[in-house]
Design an enzyme around this catalytic site. Sequence first.
Site, PDB file in Angstrom:
ATOM      1  N   ALA A   1      33.844  44.382  45.195  1.00 28.26           N
ATOM      2  CA  ALA A   1      35.178  43.447  44.509  1.00 28.26           C
ATOM      3  C   ALA A   1      35.876  42.750  45.631  1.00 28.26           C
ATOM      4  CB  ALA A   1      35.948  44.358  43.779  1.00 28.26           C
TER       5      ALA A   1
ATOM      6  N   HIS B   1      45.052  47.038  45.300  1.00 28.10           N
ATOM      7  CA  HIS B   1      44.539  48.135  46.066  1.00 28.10           C
ATOM      8  C   HIS B   1      44.080  47.410  47.573  1.00 28.10           C
ATOM      9  CE1 HIS B   1      41.135  51.222  46.731  1.00 28.10           C
ATOM     10  NE2 HIS B   1      40.695  50.226  47.511  1.00 28.10           N
ATOM     11  N   GLU B   2      43.892  46.134  47.593  1.00 24.04           N
ATOM     12  CA  GLU B   2      43.462  45.561  49.007  1.00 24.04           C
ATOM     13  C   GLU B   2      44.593  45.384  49.926  1.00 24.04           C
ATOM     14  OE1 GLU B   2      40.262  45.900  49.769  1.00 24.04           O
ATOM     15  OE2 GLU B   2      39.693  46.371  47.761  1.00 24.04           O
TER      16      GLU B   2
ATOM     17  N   MET C   1      37.184  43.071  50.242  1.00 23.69           N
ATOM     18  CA  MET C   1      37.285  43.769  51.378  1.00 23.69           C
ATOM     19  C   MET C   1      38.489  43.465  52.236  1.00 23.69           C
ATOM     20  SD  MET C   1      35.748  46.020  53.625  1.00 23.69           S
ATOM     21  CE  MET C   1      36.460  46.283  55.136  1.00 23.69           C
TER      22      MET C   1
END
Length: 952
Positions: free
Chosen positions: A380, A416-417, A382
Amino acid sequence: MGLNDSSPGAMRNGRGLSDQWAESVVVRPRTTERHITVHKRMVLGFALSILTLIIVTAVAVVLSVRFEECAGRDRDGAAGESGSRGGGGGSAKLNGSKGERTGERADEEGVQPWRNSRLPGSLRPRHYDLQLAVYMDNFTFSGEVSIELECVNATRFIVLHTDRLEVRCANRPGGGVMRIHRHFPYPANQMYVVVLHRELKPMRVYRLNMSFDAAIEDELLGFFRSSYTLQRERRYLAVTQFSPIHARKAFPCFDEPVYKATFTLTLRHDPQYTSLSNMPVESSSLSDEDGWVTNHFSRTPRMSTYYLAWAVCNFTYKETQTDGGVTIRLYARPDAISSGAGDYALHITKRLLGFYQDYFKVQYSLPKLDLLAVPKHPYAAMENWGLSVFVEQKILLDAEVSSSSYQMELTMVVVHEICHQWFGDLVTPVWWEDVWLKEGFAHFFEYVGTDFLFPKWNMEKQRFLTDVLHEVMLLDGLSSSHPISQEVDQATDIDRVFDWIAYKKVSNYLKGRDIDIGGMMDRWTLQMGYPVVTISKNQSEQLPTHYITVNQEHFLYGQDVRNNNSLQWQVPLTVAVGNESSVGSESLIWINNKTESHMIGQMDDKTWLLGNINQTGYFRVNYDLPNWKLLIQQLHRNHQIISVGNRAGLIDDAFNLARAGYLPQGVPLQLIGYLPEETSFLPWHSASRALYQLDKLLDRTDEYSLFSDYVLKQVASRYHQMGWPTNVPGNEGNVLQASYQTEELQRELIMLACSFGNKQCHRQAVAYISDWISSNKNRIPPNIRDIVYCTGVSLMDEDVWEFIWMKFHSTNAVSEKKILLEALTCSDNIFLLNRLLNLSLTSDLVPEQDVIDVIIHVGRNPQGRNLAWKYFREKWDVLNARYGEALFMNSKLIGGVTEFLNTEKELNEVKHTNIHHYVVGVSESNSHYSFLLCDEYFCDESILFPTLLLVW
């Protein structure tokens, strides 16, 4: 390849040795004339001897240097030929045997550290100076790297990682170049070995210079290429994906997370492209000879190799800036940028940087943050420091056509990232066995950060239960589960630590109660699984009625695998006593033993017990049957006495306890009988997840119609009451609504109704599709388009399939492309399904990262199940070669294809394929169940659904 001793006081040109020799000369007294003549002759002869020795030595050194520059091409077949590619590929296999022979011939070198799976630790990289020339016309690149090394322990070996690189030598002028005895690849461990003539000294700093060539691969790892179409023109880009162990595919390096270093990067490429990296461009120049551009990027902070990143593309961007001066840019296809598809992600990223800085009390460390949306990526996203890479579907949002569920998923990926810019980039686990530290925190903050952005979504308190807790407990209840912290010895073991146990189980611990966990942590991180706690009212005459008995055991699906009763946990159990009018305050009880008795509030025959209030603990709760009966009666009479979170928890626990054999099957089915009165999304979401699991295991049984009728009976009244959404003029795509939970409940009910065959739902879906075809205007509300598309394709003729196929190719909205492609898998026409499968793998009509989803969704279609399973077995070698190294992809594919297999015949088919050794890992995918996970209640086709009518 050159090695320079950069330490202070190091010898230069042999002067240190000459000075020592000079100091040893002793002055002698004079001698006679004759003696002088003799001495002259002796001195002359000695001088000639010395001169001859110097000449011979010089010639030998020149030959030796030339010999080494040729990479040992002619030395007894030693590996390290200029055409070698360490690890992988046909040439790698050939040269691997050579490298091994060279290693075996090194007995005189003593130990052979390259034979270990981990780097020896004698050297520590401090800085990489990396220069690359990128050739997009033939998809190759060449590079030079100069690595500054600190010697920790004396050694004659420099061992580092390379994979698929053609390593050449490049002795640079200046300084005392350390003499290299030989060098060779060791493909078995993806290592490259430099053997020196003499040892490196501890506490000294050296510099290793290497040059190399490689291909820009088409396989989603290392430095790989991707493409997109703009105005009917195919355009290419190249981007890196180094996590977990693929930086070695792009340059020689110490590719383990503990070896943090700083990096300076220089990229040279055709001027029609833009280049990006972790840091801003420090300087840029154009060559007078070929017009190429050379970009020099600023020095990075200390970081692990797998967080280094770069990209060469012809994207455009939009930018914003935080109050603290951090520049945020989102790079994407020019048409995506001009349409505003990146605006939403750019907006929330700016807010999130401020939120995390305030929350962690640590400033963002870099001057910029780029978000790069690429058409093809193995994951999804990085979280490369300063250059986060996202697949387009997880960052581009078209407000006119994207559903609220799509927006929610995209939001959580970005949250999240961005969290990883602190947990991961700034603070990094030293080895992969502790990957759960960074992934668990980032997954937990998906809900915290999303709640900050959109408080009305109520993510942390509600969706966390069904999307994290319930999901991970399905996986963690399998006999193939594992502890959070796992030992990782080989590179091939790294993939298995990146699963939902690492991501989601830890986030549940973080959400738990504010307690001192120091003394209990080992049991929860070093033991696999979790306990089921059974609470019973005291039946002993020796104890009064305000005592309860509590028992704990390891929860596992399937009675036949429960042979290990030695596992115990320290369980923080919260308990409340309630009746038909109220619930008392909760009490906290610590459970340390297998069986314990505890005093609780006064109880009688009409009071019920409720454990693990709001599911703050990571365990399941069972009760004696009389207490289950009281809880079911309470839900049917007045469900609001029990909180929304507890209602969802009761449903999830009951279904899974029954599946595992702890409860009769009638308990959960009676429990959800109250759902027609349920108005909250969370219990419905919990129930639908359980019902879909039953559906896929029962849809080939004779009793399936009984089951589907039962589901429709529960759904009908609430479905008709909620109705269908409408597109209000001027409000299309407005997914930021206060009624988010209501909108999600409406979607859940429509999905259940259409999936299980509600006739009115089918008619409405067909009407929407027919209107779209006749008017060429899509009036279907975005939030339910996926349901309508799939239902329409399954019920209507081949022309509708062709219409959806055409729309899939013509739309530029990535969210719309995704659901259109999935809709094509819903057809009942075997010919069309087979055509789609073949097109997905053998043409560029289906994006490469979507091939797996096509196969999985065809397998979910009852008409395509056998077709997908057959296709998967036939194409396994091709699929494994393409996706085998990418984290999640293989496990997702295997889990998805085997998800619906539940017969003895299918089990035997798996055992006779070359994927049988992967089956234990199926639980690491998103599929939750497979035929191997069934128990005697769910896998036996003779199951009788008259138990639906069971009444105590």
